[in-house]
Design an enzyme around this catalytic site. Sequence first.
Site, PDB file in Angstrom:
ATOM      1  NE  ARG A 218      -4.319  -1.200  -0.072  1.00 31.32           N
ATOM      2  CZ  ARG A 218      -4.470  -2.236  -0.886  1.00 31.32           C
ATOM      3  NH1 ARG A 218      -3.459  -2.631  -1.640  1.00 31.32           N
ATOM      4  NH2 ARG A 218      -5.627  -2.882  -0.950  1.00 31.32           N
TER       5      ARG A 218
ATOM      6  CG  HIS B 196      -2.557  -0.934  -6.881  1.00 34.39           C
ATOM      7  ND1 HIS B 196      -3.147  -0.275  -5.826  1.00 34.39           N
ATOM      8  CD2 HIS B 196      -2.471  -2.236  -6.490  1.00 34.39           C
ATOM      9  CE1 HIS B 196      -3.412  -1.131  -4.851  1.00 34.39           C
ATOM     10  NE2 HIS B 196      -3.008  -2.329  -5.230  1.00 34.39           N
TER      11      HIS B 196
ATOM     12  CD  GLU C 174      -2.607   3.016  -5.870  1.00 36.08           C
ATOM     13  OE1 GLU C 174      -3.532   2.227  -6.110  1.00 36.08           O
ATOM     14  OE2 GLU C 174      -1.607   2.723  -5.177  1.00 36.08           O
TER      15      GLU C 174
END
Length: 329
Positions: free
Chosen positions: A241, A289, A270
């Site tokens: 994360r 991601h 993000e």
Amino acid sequence: MSGKPIVSVLSTKDAPLHEDAVKMLLEYFNVRFVTTKGWVVDEDVLRGVVGSDAILVRIGRVDKSVMDVCPNLKIISVHGVGTDRVDVEEATRRGILVTYTPGANAPAVAELTVGLMITILRNLHLIIDKMLEGRWDDARVFGTGSEVCGKVVGLVGIGNIGSRVARIVKAMGAEVIAYDPYVTEERARELGVKLVDLETLLKQADIISIHAPLTKETYHIINEDRLKMMKPTAVIVNTARGGLIDTEALYKALKEGWIAGAALDVTDPEPLPQEHPLYKLPNVVITPHVGGSTYESMRRVSLMAAEEVVRRFKGLPPLNPVNPQVLKQ
């Protein structure tokens, strides 16, 4: 409309729930497909989920405002392991079960992690850029990199993903140390991993790879002070994360040479804004991601998440509850 319970599936246009999981849900439920703008809860999302009996979160967020418009909500099934996208405390207070899918995407994320290690160590991103421009000689300038073999790999977290990474890099000839306050010495011995404290890991590791959940305790676990503990030749990889690393401190560390490089599949924020200076550094690799994004992984995770919803309405115990205490309420 039939009397079937309503399940809302939150996802973006480019990341739908796997078709096999959709078929499973359609057998038992009225299914709504609610398109999200990533992790944002807006009016479109609230209108889409209103009155839902269950929510499956492929990509999206479930906070108090979502729960407010779903007074009969019985389960929030998270597609993946990132339960930070759900207000678990509020769900627990309301007696709403939250589940997740640990292990289902572990092979995919572990493989990408090692791929990113090799990419940053061997300068593959720089080599590929030059080759795409047809500049063979310029590409060869970056051709001498480093190996995983013989390095000390420090893993922050050795759960489903971290333990897989440990096995892979050990097979490549690396020594593995790890920081994980939830893992026993016996489990570490089974993996052939030496447990150390975080400070020791940061000082000794040549490659640091993060595999911890994002919680209040782990937010910015890698901050400016801890980046300064690392070797100037060390690289850091994050496929967990983005919030685990202080982004601005990382930029400073890379820019000023405190560490040698970073490979990130996740960022904070993000997505990282297009104008962010991290993109301009040659010692950084950033992917969007996609750690768990393989065909095999998406099917496994989707089916696990859908099965949890089915089990909830069949009165069966959940396989992977986040807040099992609600079952006693």
